[in-house]
Structure formats: C-alpha cells, structure tokens
Scaffold this motif. Structure first.
Motif, PDB file in Angstrom:
ATOM      1  N   ASP A 251       0.829  -1.206   0.000  1.00  0.00           N
ATOM      2  CA  ASP A 251       0.000   0.000   0.000  1.00  0.00           C
ATOM      3  C   ASP A 251       0.866   1.259   0.000  1.00  0.00           C
ATOM      4  O   ASP A 251       0.498   2.286  -0.572  1.00  0.00           O
ATOM      5  N   GLU A 252       2.019   1.191   0.655  1.00  0.00           N
ATOM      6  CA  GLU A 252       2.888   2.362   0.747  1.00  0.00           C
ATOM      7  C   GLU A 252       3.381   2.822  -0.613  1.00  0.00           C
ATOM      8  O   GLU A 252       3.719   4.003  -0.801  1.00  0.00           O
ATOM      9  N   GLY A 253       3.434   1.929  -1.541  1.00  0.00           N
ATOM     10  CA  GLY A 253       3.933   2.277  -2.867  1.00  0.00           C
ATOM     11  C   GLY A 253       2.873   2.780  -3.815  1.00  0.00           C
ATOM     12  O   GLY A 253       3.183   3.087  -4.975  1.00  0.00           O
ATOM     13  N   LEU A 254       1.631   2.880  -3.355  1.00  0.00           N
ATOM     14  CA  LEU A 254       0.546   3.281  -4.249  1.00  0.00           C
ATOM     15  C   LEU A 254       0.722   4.724  -4.698  1.00  0.00           C
ATOM     16  O   LEU A 254       0.670   5.660  -3.903  1.00  0.00           O
ATOM     17  N   GLY A 255       0.950   4.899  -5.998  1.00  0.00           N
ATOM     18  CA  GLY A 255       0.957   6.232  -6.582  1.00  0.00           C
ATOM     19  C   GLY A 255      -0.416   6.534  -7.140  1.00  0.00           C
ATOM     20  O   GLY A 255      -1.041   5.700  -7.793  1.00  0.00           O
ATOM     21  N   ILE A 256      -0.892   7.731  -6.888  1.00  0.00           N
ATOM     22  CA  ILE A 256      -2.260   8.080  -7.269  1.00  0.00           C
ATOM     23  C   ILE A 256      -2.254   8.727  -8.649  1.00  0.00           C
ATOM     24  O   ILE A 256      -1.731   9.826  -8.835  1.00  0.00           O
ATOM     25  N   ASN A 257      -2.853   8.035  -9.598  1.00  0.00           N
ATOM     26  CA  ASN A 257      -2.958   8.544 -10.962  1.00  0.00           C
ATOM     27  C   ASN A 257      -4.400   8.620 -11.449  1.00  0.00           C
ATOM     28  O   ASN A 257      -4.647   9.110 -12.548  1.00  0.00           O
ATOM     29  N   SER A 258      -5.347   8.118 -10.674  1.00  0.00           N
ATOM     30  CA  SER A 258      -6.748   8.108 -11.096  1.00  0.00           C
ATOM     31  C   SER A 258      -7.641   8.266  -9.875  1.00  0.00           C
ATOM     32  O   SER A 258      -7.188   8.157  -8.733  1.00  0.00           O
ATOM     33  N   ARG A 259      -8.924   8.504 -10.136  1.00  0.00           N
ATOM     34  CA  ARG A 259      -9.883   8.630  -9.031  1.00  0.00           C
ATOM     35  C   ARG A 259     -10.037   7.309  -8.274  1.00  0.00           C
ATOM     36  O   ARG A 259     -10.290   7.297  -7.077  1.00  0.00           O
ATOM     37  N   ALA A 263      -9.432   6.922  -4.277  1.00  0.00           N
ATOM     38  CA  ALA A 263     -10.364   6.325  -3.324  1.00  0.00           C
ATOM     39  C   ALA A 263      -9.691   5.225  -2.500  1.00  0.00           C
ATOM     40  O   ALA A 263      -9.948   5.094  -1.292  1.00  0.00           O
ATOM     41  N   GLU A 264      -8.810   4.452  -3.142  1.00  0.00           N
ATOM     42  CA  GLU A 264      -8.093   3.408  -2.414  1.00  0.00           C
ATOM     43  C   GLU A 264      -7.191   4.016  -1.339  1.00  0.00           C
ATOM     44  O   GLU A 264      -7.145   3.541  -0.200  1.00  0.00           O
ATOM     45  N   ALA A 265      -6.491   5.087  -1.709  1.00  0.00           N
ATOM     46  CA  ALA A 265      -5.618   5.748  -0.745  1.00  0.00           C
ATOM     47  C   ALA A 265      -6.410   6.358   0.397  1.00  0.00           C
ATOM     48  O   ALA A 265      -5.990   6.309   1.559  1.00  0.00           O
ATOM     49  N   GLU A 266      -7.564   6.925   0.067  1.00  0.00           N
ATOM     50  CA  GLU A 266      -8.434   7.501   1.104  1.00  0.00           C
ATOM     51  C   GLU A 266      -8.814   6.447   2.130  1.00  0.00           C
ATOM     52  O   GLU A 266      -8.775   6.679   3.345  1.00  0.00           O
TER      53      GLU A 266
END
Length: 539
Positions: A251-259, A263-266
C-alpha cells in the motif's frame, strides 16, 4: 482543554541529506481541473504527506518541483516554512528533467551541498517515514550510488519493471539484491513485462553522482522524455552499486494517478487514522462510518457515534460525546461537551460542559462559553453565548454578544442585517428574553432586564427594565362563523359588538374615552351655534 494522541518519538533529521519532491505532473487520468498533488486524502492535499516526511528527514532543505498549476501548488507547500524551496519545471519533459530543476536550490545559500538526496513523488501519500529511513539505512550500509524502493505486484502492467542481475551473475559475487536496470512499461520487452517487481519511484541517490548523471540523460525512448530511471543503468555501467528495498506493505507504494486510486488511498489513510485514535483511548461505535481527517486531535474517553465527521483542524477534548450525524469542521471543542444528533459546527469554539443539539448549526465565529446550552434548530453566527446561557429552541443569533445566565426564548431572532450592513446586538448578564422576540440591531439590552414574549425591541433597554412591545389584542366574536356562512352562501348571524379591550380596566377606560369624545363633540357644536344667536340678539 486537554488532548491525547499517540505518543511519538520525534526522530532527528539526517545529516547531509537533501530531499527533492516531484510535484509537477499533469495528472491527466484524474480528469480534474485541480492539480493532482492538491487532491485531498484524509482532508489534506496528498503532497503534504510526503512533505511531512521530507521536512522530518532533510537537514539540507527540501526542494519541491512544481509545474502544472505551479502557483497553486507553490502556495500550499511554501506555507510549511523556510525549510521548503520551490523549483519550477516549465515544460513537462520527464522525471529526470524535473529533478534537474532542483539543482539551483542546493547550489549555495545557507545549505551545504548534500552528500545524498532522497527523491520522492508528490502523489504517494501512503509512504511512511519509517520506510524511507530503512531505505536510507540500506543505502548507507551498502555504499550504493542509487537505492530504490520496489514492490511486487500480482499485476505489474503500466509500471516500470525492476530488472535485477541474472542468477549466474550474482552467484559469481554480485549482491543478491543488485539491480541492473529499470525498464518503463512502454519500452519493456515481452520477457521484461513478465517481471512483477516494479519501481515505486522513491530513491536515495549519492550527492556526487545525481546531477552529473542527469546532465547526460538521453530522451530517445518511447515517450521522448528524460527518464530519471536511466541513472540506474548509468550507475551499473560505472561499476557502482544499485540496491533495492522491497516493500513489506505494498500500500505504501501506491501512486495516485486516477480517481480509483485516490479512493483506495483515502480508505487506507482513514483506517490508519481510526486505528491511531482507537489506540489513544477514543471509542467509536462504528469505526467504518466515522470519518476523521488527518489533522484532527481527539481527547481520551471521547465517544463517537456512527456517521460522525470530524474535519480540518478540529480539536476535540476529553470525555466528549458526539452523536450520530454530527459534522464538525475546524472547531475547538472543550472537555465533557455533549453534541446531539445532526449538528453542523464550523470554525467555532465550544467550551467545557456545554450541551448542543439536536439540529444545531454553528456558523463561523461562534463562541459558546462553559455550561452554555444550544438546543433544537438554533442557528448562530459570529455570536458569543455567555457562561450558563441558554438558547434552547428555534432561534437565530447573529452578530451578537450575549452575557452569562441569559435565557433566550423560543423563536427569538437578532435582526442584524438591513440589506446593506450588519449590526451588533448586546445582551447583558442575567437577561430573560421571552418567546418570539425580535432584537433589531444595533441594540443593547441592559443587565437583568426582562423582554416580554412577542416584543420587537428597537431601542436600547436600560438595566433591570421590563419591555412590552406588542399590539393590543382585538377579539371579534362570531367572526369565523359569519365568514364560513358567507362562503357557503348562507345568511350570516348578526355581528356582536367588537371587543378591543383585554381587561375590565381597559374596557372602562375605553368607555370613558368614548364618552369624553362625545361630550367634546357636543360642546364644539354648541360653540359653533352660539355666535349666530348672539348676532341675532344684537340686531
């Protein structure tokens, strides 16, 4: 008011370390007019999570590279303090080109030249400081030129692949974790696309190596850009060590490129926040429906019922009870406050032992002093409600200063706006205001006064006075029956005498007044006739 939070050891910054944050991307997949790194996660712009890590680690300062909507991003990051400097990427020519723009920040000034750099992405809010420190420790321990953070995914499509040394190579003495290159997805061969280890985009790079390597980047690739990842292969060609740390929590590596990724990061951030406050002694009846922003603080023994939302920089005291449907934004709530269902509070201060709700609306600028009560369907704005004062029902109080021990009757309103300007109302200590009272500002009600129900107060009221300002009651007996008869086409009953008095004394005064008027009229008539008679006698 006291607050509890999870105890933290504050680690010191790392000597000789500079940090570069890439925050210049367009974020096309977000399909938004807002710059990607400014999209909120847990109630704050996502770039702020990475900036917190950078400011904690960097002894030699932080450079944030901005591009798309650079002015808006600059305004957010520069508010952190003097430790942060902004570099601008005017043309989006790739990640290598972006990092190169940070060189002037670390050239001269009060900072020494960093011995190594941490490079972070502004769109990775789930990354933790502990992981970056572990990455730095590996870099130092292995004497690497470049150390990168990686993750192993079931589906690695769309990500740059980490290509490690072949087994026969590292059996001859190369380190097991040695990296040979990073290949972008669009440039990868079929065999390389089968690799599931991906580049997260977080690096530690030797200070003497970074910018000279960036100066030699070649944009001849599928996207025509200067890839930061190419410095890995450069280091390998120079015989330098390239290390890689695999994430234990991907999860720490999740880069946000889309909605979808937003939402996953939120969800991850909110779970972390909930767990932190549960561990700190806060009770949540239904954690899944309790929304708490990242900068909220909550005291121990506070109870949050389902569907509570705490936003912004709200500070909740100890032993507070917040019932379902409440939304509290940027407020300071004292100890032992009870907030009943469906209250909306914004930019207000509620002192200890107050009682609010249900259905209370506190707009910005409200101060409820200790032991005050604000009840059903009461709205307040820029108003101070004094200690122990009560506004329990169906009232609007705006631009007002209300003393201690005041009773605000049901339906009372301050008339604070004349269509052009706002005016202030002052109510002294111990005032009793009856139901359905209008206080037409500017007006002051003196200490200890009583305002009778239904009064419209337009003038200042002295101390300990009684104000009654209402039209006398008029009762027309049988009026409703006659109206119904007329509407149905029937003959209405005869109209009785109109009674306009409210008491026997009033009736008596009315009769006396009527007789006096009749007597006066008669005397005037006599006077008018008298001169004519006198003239006839003279003749």
């Amino acid at each position: 008011m006291t607050h509890s939070s999870q105890d933290k050891l504050v680690p010191s910054s790392i000597p000789g370390l500079g940090v570069i944050i890439m925050a210049a991307g367009l974020g096309k997949r977000m399909k938004s007019a807002l710059a990607k790194v400014l999209h909120p996660v847990g109630g704050r712009p996502m770039v702020m999570y990475v900036l917190d890590i950078a400011c904690s680690l960097a002894e030699q300062g932080v450079a944030v590279v901005v591009g798309h909507q650079g002015a808006e991003v600059r305004k957010v990051v520069e508010a952190v303090g003097d430790q942060v400097a902004v570099a601008e990427q005017t043309k989006q020519l790739g990640t290598g080109h972006a990092v190169l723009q940070a060189r002037p920040v670390f050239s001269g000034g009060s900072h020494r030249k960093p011995s190594r750099y941490v490079i972070l992405n502004g769109d990775t809010p789930l990354l933790t400081e502990a992981t970056v420190r572990e990455l730095l420790a590996m870099h130092d321990a292995q004497g690497a030129a470049v150390t990168l953070l990686t993750a192993v995914l079931d589906d690695a499509s769309g990500y740059g692949r980490v290509i490690r040394r072949r087994r026969d190579e590292w059996l001859q003495g190369a380190a097991d974790n040695a990296v040979q290159s990073i290949v972008e997805d669009k440039d990868a061969s079929e065999a390389e696309r089968a690799v599931r280890e991906i580049n997260v985009g977080t690096y530690v790079v030797d200070g003497e190596f970074l910018f000279p390597a960036l100066d030699t980047l070649d944009p001849r690739n599928a996207q025509g850009e200067y890839y930061l990842t190419d410095i890995v292969q450069m280091a390998v060609q120079q015989g330098r060590t390239v290390s890689a740390l695999r994430l234990r929590d991907i999860d720490e590596g999740l880069g946000i490129n889309s909605r979808v990724q937003l939402a996953e990061a939120e969800g991850v951030i909110r779970r972390r926040i909930q767990e932190r406050w549960l561990e700190a002694g806060v009770t949540m009846r239904d954690p899944a429906s309790t929304w708490i922003d990242a900068e909220v603080t909550i005291g121990r023994d506070t109870v949050l019922y389902p569907n509570v939302t705490l936003e912004g920089r709200t500070a909740i005291g100890e032993s507070v009870v917040v019932h379902s449907g409440a939304r509290i934004t940027d407020c300071a709530i004292g100890d032992r406050v009870e907030i009943l269902d469906h209250c909306i509070l914004r930019e207000s201060q509620v002192e200890e032992d107050c009682h609010l709700g249900p259905f209370v609306h506190l707009r910005p600028g409200v101060i409820a002093r200790r032991k005050a009560k604000v009840g059903n369907f009461v709205e307040m704005k820029k108003t101070e409600l004094g200690e122990g004062s009560k506004a329990n029902h169906l009232s609007y109080l705006g631009d007002a200063t209300i003393g201690s021990g005041v009773n605000i009757g049901a339906g009372t309103i301050t008339c604070n706006y004349d269509g052009y300007k706002k005016f202030h109302t002052v109510v002294g200590d111990g005032v009793f205001i009856g139901s359905d009272v209008q206080l037409v500002a500017p007006v002051t009600v003196g200490q200890g006064s009583i305002i009778a129900a239904g009064a419209t107060v337009t003038q200042d009221v002295p101390k300990d006075a009684l104000v009654i300002a209402r039209v006398p009651q008029v009762t027309r007996e049988g009026w409703a029956a006659r109206r119904r008869a007329l509407q149905s086409g029937q003959v209405p009953p005869p109209a009785p005498e109109v009674k306009a008095a409210t008491s026997a004394k009033t009736v008596t005064r009315a009769k006396i007044s009527t007789r006096a008027k009749a007597s006066t009229s008669a005397k005037r008539a006599v006077k008018k006739k008298q001169p004519a008679v006198q003239r006839s006698k003279r003749r």
